[in-house]
Design a protein around this motif. Structure first.
Motif, short mmCIF file in Angstrom:
data_model
loop_
_atom_site.label_atom_id
_atom_site.label_comp_id
_atom_site.label_asym_id
_atom_site.label_seq_id
_atom_site.Cartn_x
_atom_site.Cartn_y
_atom_site.Cartn_z
N CYS A 121 0.82 -1.22 0.00
CA CYS A 121 0.00 0.00 0.00
C CYS A 121 0.85 1.26 0.00
N LEU A 122 0.32 2.32 -0.61
CA LEU A 122 0.92 3.63 -0.46
C LEU A 122 0.69 4.12 0.97
N PRO A 123 1.52 5.00 1.50
CA PRO A 123 1.36 5.46 2.88
C PRO A 123 -0.02 6.06 3.13
N LEU A 124 -0.50 5.87 4.34
CA LEU A 124 -1.81 6.42 4.72
C LEU A 124 -1.86 7.92 4.46
N GLY A 125 -2.93 8.36 3.83
CA GLY A 125 -3.14 9.78 3.59
C GLY A 125 -2.18 10.43 2.61
N SER A 126 -1.44 9.61 1.85
CA SER A 126 -0.44 10.18 0.94
C SER A 126 -1.02 10.63 -0.40
N THR A 127 -2.25 10.22 -0.68
CA THR A 127 -2.85 10.51 -1.99
C THR A 127 -4.17 11.24 -1.81
N HIS A 128 -4.35 12.32 -2.54
CA HIS A 128 -5.65 13.00 -2.54
C HIS A 128 -6.54 12.50 -3.67
N SER A 129 -5.93 12.29 -4.85
CA SER A 129 -6.70 11.85 -6.00
C SER A 129 -5.83 11.02 -6.94
N VAL A 130 -6.50 10.21 -7.75
CA VAL A 130 -5.82 9.33 -8.70
C VAL A 130 -6.41 9.57 -10.08
N LEU A 131 -5.54 9.79 -11.05
CA LEU A 131 -5.95 9.95 -12.45
C LEU A 131 -5.55 8.71 -13.23
N ILE A 132 -6.49 8.18 -14.01
CA ILE A 132 -6.24 7.00 -14.84
C ILE A 132 -6.67 7.34 -16.26
N SER A 133 -5.76 7.16 -17.21
CA SER A 133 -6.06 7.58 -18.57
C SER A 133 -5.31 6.73 -19.59
N PRO A 134 -5.90 6.49 -20.76
CA PRO A 134 -5.13 5.89 -21.85
C PRO A 134 -3.90 6.75 -22.14
N LEU A 135 -2.77 6.12 -22.32
CA LEU A 135 -1.52 6.86 -22.55
C LEU A 135 -1.58 7.70 -23.82
N THR A 136 -2.37 7.26 -24.79
CA THR A 136 -2.42 7.97 -26.06
C THR A 136 -3.10 9.33 -25.94
N ARG A 137 -3.77 9.59 -24.82
CA ARG A 137 -4.42 10.90 -24.66
C ARG A 137 -4.01 11.61 -23.37
N MET A 138 -3.03 11.06 -22.67
CA MET A 138 -2.64 11.62 -21.39
C MET A 138 -1.69 12.80 -21.60
N LYS A 139 -1.98 13.92 -20.98
CA LYS A 139 -1.18 15.14 -21.16
C LYS A 139 -0.26 15.43 -19.97
N VAL A 140 -0.33 14.61 -18.94
CA VAL A 140 0.56 14.76 -17.80
C VAL A 140 1.41 13.49 -17.67
N GLN A 141 2.55 13.62 -17.03
CA GLN A 141 3.46 12.49 -16.89
C GLN A 141 2.91 11.51 -15.84
N PRO A 142 2.63 10.27 -16.23
CA PRO A 142 2.12 9.31 -15.25
C PRO A 142 3.21 8.80 -14.32
N ASP A 143 2.79 8.26 -13.20
CA ASP A 143 3.73 7.61 -12.28
C ASP A 143 3.90 6.13 -12.64
N VAL A 144 2.80 5.50 -13.02
CA VAL A 144 2.79 4.07 -13.29
C VAL A 144 2.05 3.81 -14.60
N ILE A 145 2.48 2.80 -15.33
CA ILE A 145 1.80 2.35 -16.55
C ILE A 145 1.23 0.97 -16.29
N VAL A 146 0.01 0.73 -16.77
CA VAL A 146 -0.67 -0.55 -16.59
C VAL A 146 -1.11 -1.07 -17.95
N MET A 147 -0.82 -2.33 -18.23
CA MET A 147 -1.26 -2.96 -19.47
C MET A 147 -1.90 -4.31 -19.16
N TYR A 148 -3.02 -4.58 -19.81
CA TYR A 148 -3.72 -5.85 -19.68
C TYR A 148 -3.60 -6.64 -20.98
#
Length: 274
Positions: A121-148
């Motif tokens: 787990c990430l530390p308690l209270g360390s995250t306010h919000s999470v953004l999830i987006s297809p990489l082909t349209r993401m305009k900010v640098q992601p922290d993690v990439i996920v592929m299925y």
């Protein structure tokens, strides 16, 4: 070309080369209530649909529909997933009690499972919000990439990392499969994941799917590794350049049957009286 444009280009190539059914995703963690255009534009469960959703469901919505989605604690349906992502600042005691009750034979096994989840787990209270987006349209640098993908597709992705001496990790706890995302962020290493019960029944992952999550900084290694392993691990992983055999005796559909028929017909014609 910006870093996000480069990520989009690489994601497009990986999806096409492996024929992935769904979009490669970027995940970004926001530590505070930041004013970010991408975050503001993203669909939110409570604001846009008047429901709450687990993180695994949002991942599947994003990769299937191609939407950018986001969540804060107020959007979260599954509090275990919210704990994993660092969205809560304290852990209710009933979470451990119910893990022991429903996922383990006794309290000792339940404690081992919960301790396994907590390590990812990430530390308690360390995250306010999470953004999830297809990489082909993401305009900010992601922290993690996920592929299925299918097990073979994900094995090919994992093999791409081993090309560079980077060995993906996997720990199956039987719960909180979404923790592969947080673990990749914490460890800096690729994480393989089989869907847990919640991801199947709440998130709607398919029976033939698994995933790999890895830090965004490793995307270049993934792409070059896919190229480097083409000979050792081609994809599609099927040899199809051969002449097939009909296994049903007497089923005359091949060219050999046709040639024999032509030969018999010719012999019959030459034997006929003129």
């Amino acid at each position: 070309m910006s870093s996000t444009e480069r990520l989009a280009e690489m994601a497009k190539k990986v999806k096409e080369d492996l024929a992935l059914r769904t979009h490669p995703l970027g995940v970004k963690f926001y530590k505070s209530k930041e004013l970010d255009e991408e975050l503001e534009k993203a669909r939110r469960p409570l604001r846009n649909f008047n429901v709450r959703m687990p993180i695994c469901q949002l991942v599947n919505i994003s990769r299937t529909y191609g939407w950018a989605v986001a969540m804060t604690l107020e959007d979260a349906y599954c509090i275990v997933g919210a704990r994993v992502m660092g969205l809560i600042d304290e852990v209710p005691e009933y979470l451990f009690e119910d893990v022991a009750r429903f996922h383990a034979k006794d309290g000792e096994a339940g404690r081992a499972i919960w301790e396994g989840v907590e390590k990812r787990c990430l530390p308690l209270g360390s995250t306010h919000s999470v953004l999830i987006s297809p990489l082909t349209r993401m305009k900010v640098q992601p922290d993690v990439i996920v592929m299925y993908g299918t097990p073979i597709q994900v094995a090919k992705l994992a093999k791409a990392f081993t090309w560079h001496g980077i060995f993906p990790e996997m720990t199956f706890i039987g719960a909180a499969a979404c923790s592969s995302i947080s673990k990749a962020h914490l460890s800096g290493k690729p994480q393989l994941s089989i869907p847990c019960a919640g991801e199947v029944f709440l998130g709607r992952s398919e029976e033939d799917e698994m995933s790999i999550a890895f830090p965004a900084k490793l995307m270049e290694d993934l792409v070059t590794g896919l190229e480097g392993t083409k000979l050792a691990f081609p994809y599609p992983a099927k040899f199809m350049i051969y002449e097939p055999r009909i296994l049903i005796s007497g089923y005359r559909i091949t060219y050999k049957d046709y040639e024999e028929w032509k030969m018999r017909k010719g012999q019959g014609a030459s034997a006929s009286p003129k």
